[in-house]
Design a protein around this motif. Structure first.
Motif, PDB file in Angstrom:
ATOM      1  N   PHE A  63       0.825  -1.202   0.000  1.00  0.00           N
ATOM      2  CA  PHE A  63       0.000   0.000   0.000  1.00  0.00           C
ATOM      3  C   PHE A  63       0.864   1.257   0.000  1.00  0.00           C
ATOM      4  N   GLU A  64       0.312   2.306  -0.579  1.00  0.00           N
ATOM      5  CA  GLU A  64       0.924   3.619  -0.507  1.00  0.00           C
ATOM      6  C   GLU A  64      -0.182   4.661  -0.336  1.00  0.00           C
ATOM      7  N   ALA A  65       0.204   5.850   0.098  1.00  0.00           N
ATOM      8  CA  ALA A  65      -0.776   6.927   0.258  1.00  0.00           C
ATOM      9  C   ALA A  65      -0.091   8.235  -0.097  1.00  0.00           C
ATOM     10  N   GLU A  66      -0.882   9.159  -0.606  1.00  0.00           N
ATOM     11  CA  GLU A  66      -0.348  10.451  -0.998  1.00  0.00           C
ATOM     12  C   GLU A  66      -1.060  11.553  -0.243  1.00  0.00           C
ATOM     13  N   PHE A  67      -0.294  12.380   0.412  1.00  0.00           N
ATOM     14  CA  PHE A  67      -0.819  13.541   1.127  1.00  0.00           C
ATOM     15  C   PHE A  67      -0.884  14.712   0.148  1.00  0.00           C
ATOM     16  N   LYS A  68      -2.082  15.291   0.037  1.00  0.00           N
ATOM     17  CA  LYS A  68      -2.252  16.476  -0.803  1.00  0.00           C
ATOM     18  C   LYS A  68      -2.823  17.586   0.072  1.00  0.00           C
ATOM     19  N   ARG A  69      -1.970  18.503   0.435  1.00  0.00           N
ATOM     20  CA  ARG A  69      -2.375  19.577   1.333  1.00  0.00           C
ATOM     21  C   ARG A  69      -3.488  20.419   0.724  1.00  0.00           C
ATOM     22  N   SER A  70      -3.388  20.705  -0.579  1.00  0.00           N
ATOM     23  CA  SER A  70      -4.354  21.591  -1.232  1.00  0.00           C
ATOM     24  C   SER A  70      -5.754  20.985  -1.230  1.00  0.00           C
ATOM     25  N   GLN A  71      -5.829  19.672  -1.183  1.00  0.00           N
ATOM     26  CA  GLN A  71      -7.124  19.005  -1.195  1.00  0.00           C
ATOM     27  C   GLN A  71      -7.488  18.427   0.178  1.00  0.00           C
ATOM     28  N   SER A  72      -6.626  18.620   1.159  1.00  0.00           N
ATOM     29  CA  SER A  72      -6.827  18.041   2.494  1.00  0.00           C
ATOM     30  C   SER A  72      -7.162  16.561   2.380  1.00  0.00           C
ATOM     31  N   SER A  73      -6.371  15.883   1.574  1.00  0.00           N
ATOM     32  CA  SER A  73      -6.654  14.464   1.335  1.00  0.00           C
ATOM     33  C   SER A  73      -5.440  13.599   1.620  1.00  0.00           C
ATOM     34  N   PHE A  74      -5.731  12.359   1.892  1.00  0.00           N
ATOM     35  CA  PHE A  74      -4.682  11.362   2.154  1.00  0.00           C
ATOM     36  C   PHE A  74      -5.240  10.027   1.657  1.00  0.00           C
ATOM     37  N   ASN A  75      -5.239   9.853   0.357  1.00  0.00           N
ATOM     38  CA  ASN A  75      -5.856   8.683  -0.267  1.00  0.00           C
ATOM     39  C   ASN A  75      -4.903   7.486  -0.271  1.00  0.00           C
ATOM     40  N   LEU A  76      -5.483   6.350  -0.033  1.00  0.00           N
ATOM     41  CA  LEU A  76      -4.727   5.090   0.020  1.00  0.00           C
ATOM     42  C   LEU A  76      -4.834   4.385  -1.321  1.00  0.00           C
ATOM     43  N   ARG A  77      -3.719   3.841  -1.782  1.00  0.00           N
ATOM     44  CA  ARG A  77      -3.721   3.180  -3.101  1.00  0.00           C
ATOM     45  C   ARG A  77      -2.973   1.857  -3.036  1.00  0.00           C
ATOM     46  N   LYS A  78      -3.379   0.980  -3.952  1.00  0.00           N
ATOM     47  CA  LYS A  78      -2.639  -0.254  -4.164  1.00  0.00           C
ATOM     48  C   LYS A  78      -2.775  -0.616  -5.635  1.00  0.00           C
ATOM     49  N   PRO A  79      -1.681  -0.916  -6.311  1.00  0.00           N
ATOM     50  CA  PRO A  79      -1.763  -1.139  -7.757  1.00  0.00           C
ATOM     51  C   PRO A  79      -2.480  -2.431  -8.140  1.00  0.00           C
ATOM     52  N   SER A  80      -2.406  -3.446  -7.298  1.00  0.00           N
ATOM     53  CA  SER A  80      -3.002  -4.738  -7.646  1.00  0.00           C
ATOM     54  C   SER A  80      -3.506  -5.393  -6.359  1.00  0.00           C
ATOM     55  N   VAL A  81      -4.809  -5.501  -6.257  1.00  0.00           N
ATOM     56  CA  VAL A  81      -5.425  -5.985  -5.022  1.00  0.00           C
ATOM     57  C   VAL A  81      -5.432  -7.511  -4.982  1.00  0.00           C
ATOM     58  N   HIS A  82      -5.203  -8.031  -3.802  1.00  0.00           N
ATOM     59  CA  HIS A  82      -5.247  -9.477  -3.560  1.00  0.00           C
ATOM     60  C   HIS A  82      -6.482  -9.803  -2.739  1.00  0.00           C
ATOM     61  N   TRP A  83      -6.970 -11.047  -2.864  1.00  0.00           N
ATOM     62  CA  TRP A  83      -8.186 -11.413  -2.136  1.00  0.00           C
ATOM     63  C   TRP A  83      -8.027 -11.192  -0.633  1.00  0.00           C
ATOM     64  N   SER A  84      -6.800 -11.332  -0.134  1.00  0.00           N
ATOM     65  CA  SER A  84      -6.573 -11.172   1.302  1.00  0.00           C
ATOM     66  C   SER A  84      -6.658  -9.721   1.753  1.00  0.00           C
ATOM     67  N   ASP A  85      -6.775  -8.782   0.819  1.00  0.00           N
ATOM     68  CA  ASP A  85      -6.918  -7.375   1.196  1.00  0.00           C
ATOM     69  C   ASP A  85      -8.341  -7.028   1.613  1.00  0.00           C
ATOM     70  N   ALA A  86      -9.272  -7.932   1.424  1.00  0.00           N
ATOM     71  CA  ALA A  86     -10.647  -7.668   1.840  1.00  0.00           C
ATOM     72  C   ALA A  86     -10.707  -7.441   3.342  1.00  0.00           C
ATOM     73  N   ALA A  87     -11.189  -6.271   3.737  1.00  0.00           N
ATOM     74  CA  ALA A  87     -11.181  -5.879   5.145  1.00  0.00           C
ATOM     75  C   ALA A  87     -11.836  -4.499   5.265  1.00  0.00           C
ATOM     76  N   GLU A  88     -11.810  -3.964   6.471  1.00  0.00           N
ATOM     77  CA  GLU A  88     -12.268  -2.594   6.728  1.00  0.00           C
ATOM     78  C   GLU A  88     -11.029  -1.707   6.828  1.00  0.00           C
ATOM     79  N   TYR A  89     -11.086  -0.548   6.192  1.00  0.00           N
ATOM     80  CA  TYR A  89      -9.954   0.371   6.189  1.00  0.00           C
ATOM     81  C   TYR A  89     -10.367   1.689   6.844  1.00  0.00           C
ATOM     82  N   PHE A  90      -9.547   2.126   7.763  1.00  0.00           N
ATOM     83  CA  PHE A  90      -9.821   3.354   8.484  1.00  0.00           C
ATOM     84  C   PHE A  90      -8.694   4.360   8.273  1.00  0.00           C
ATOM     85  N   CYS A  91      -9.087   5.570   7.957  1.00  0.00           N
ATOM     86  CA  CYS A  91      -8.164   6.689   7.932  1.00  0.00           C
ATOM     87  C   CYS A  91      -8.255   7.397   9.285  1.00  0.00           C
TER      88      CYS A  91
END
Lengths: 114, 113
Positions: A63-91
């Motif tokens: 996983f990676e995430a990018e902080f964008k101050r101008s958008q007050s965002s911190f989005n989480l990314r993953k290029p290729s999801v695996h079945w084991s990634d199924a879960a709840e994600y909290f920021c």
């Protein structure tokens, strides 16, 4: 007061597809930012964190995430999801003051289709 | 890697009874927290504790709740006269300097019956 918004309650992606989970925060200054993952009935596992510096942060499990101050965002990314990634994600955000408590978003449930 | 330890992992208590949830924070950490997560909901802040006193508490943390650091290693959350709606996962966390990362324990699942 600080707040965190995760606009997507539920996301479904196919295994192998890319993923982006959105997170927006409201805070007067730049807070510390975190992403956690939680499997059903389990605790919180820290995926990654941002304190300062490089706005693109790498975490565990690809996983990676990018902080964008101008958008007050911190989005989480993953290029290729695996079945084991199924879960709840909290920021979460933490004030950069003493006794900084964590404020969590409502979470995004990720379902991975085979 | 240092961990925050919580005991028990599961606790079933009769309504109206008192319950104490226990936590051992990371040894050099100075700030301690309790959070609650009702099933299917987000994690909510309850209270923070520093220098042997509460530094901040949420509106959830009413007179029914209390925290204590009875010795140099434990940090406890007491819930007096439990109610059904107290059923939740309770997470303890600690922080070295109160800024930045809260390290979370694995939680205590409390069920009030």
């Amino acid at each position: 007061a600080q707040s965190v918004t995760q606009p997507d309650i539920h996301i479904t992606v196919s295994e192998g597809a890319s993923l982006e989970l959105r997170c927006n925060y409201s805070y007067g200054a730049t807070p510390y930012l975190f992403w956690y993952v939680q499997s059903p009935g389990q605790g919180l596992q820290l995926l990654l964190k941002y304190f300062s510096g490089d706005t693109l942060v790498q975490g565990i499990k690809g996983f990676e995430a990018e902080f964008k101050r101008s958008q007050s965002s911190f989005n989480l990314r993953k290029p290729s999801v695996h079945w084991s990634d199924a879960a709840e994600y909290f920021c979460a955000v933490v004030r950069n003051t003493n006794a900084g408590k964590s404020t969590f978003g409502d979470g995004t449930t990720l379902t991975v289709k085979p | 890697e240092p961990e925050v330890t919580q005991t028990p992992s599961h606790q079933v208590t009769q309504m109206g009874q008192e319950v104490i949830l226990r936590c051992v924070p990371i040894s050099n950490h100075l700030y301690f927290y309790w959070y609650r997560q009702i099933l299917g909901q987000k994690v909510e802040f309850l209270v923070s504790f520093y220098n042997n006193e509460i530094s901040e508490k949420s509106e959830i943390f009413d007179d029914q709740f209390s925290v204590e650091r009875p010795d140099g290693s434990n940090f406890t959350l007491k819930i007096r006269s439990t109610k059904l709606e107290d059923s939740a996962m309770y997470f303890c966390a600690s922080s070295e300097r109160g800024q930045g990362l809260n390290t979370f324990g694995s939680g205590t699942r409390l069920t009030i019956v």
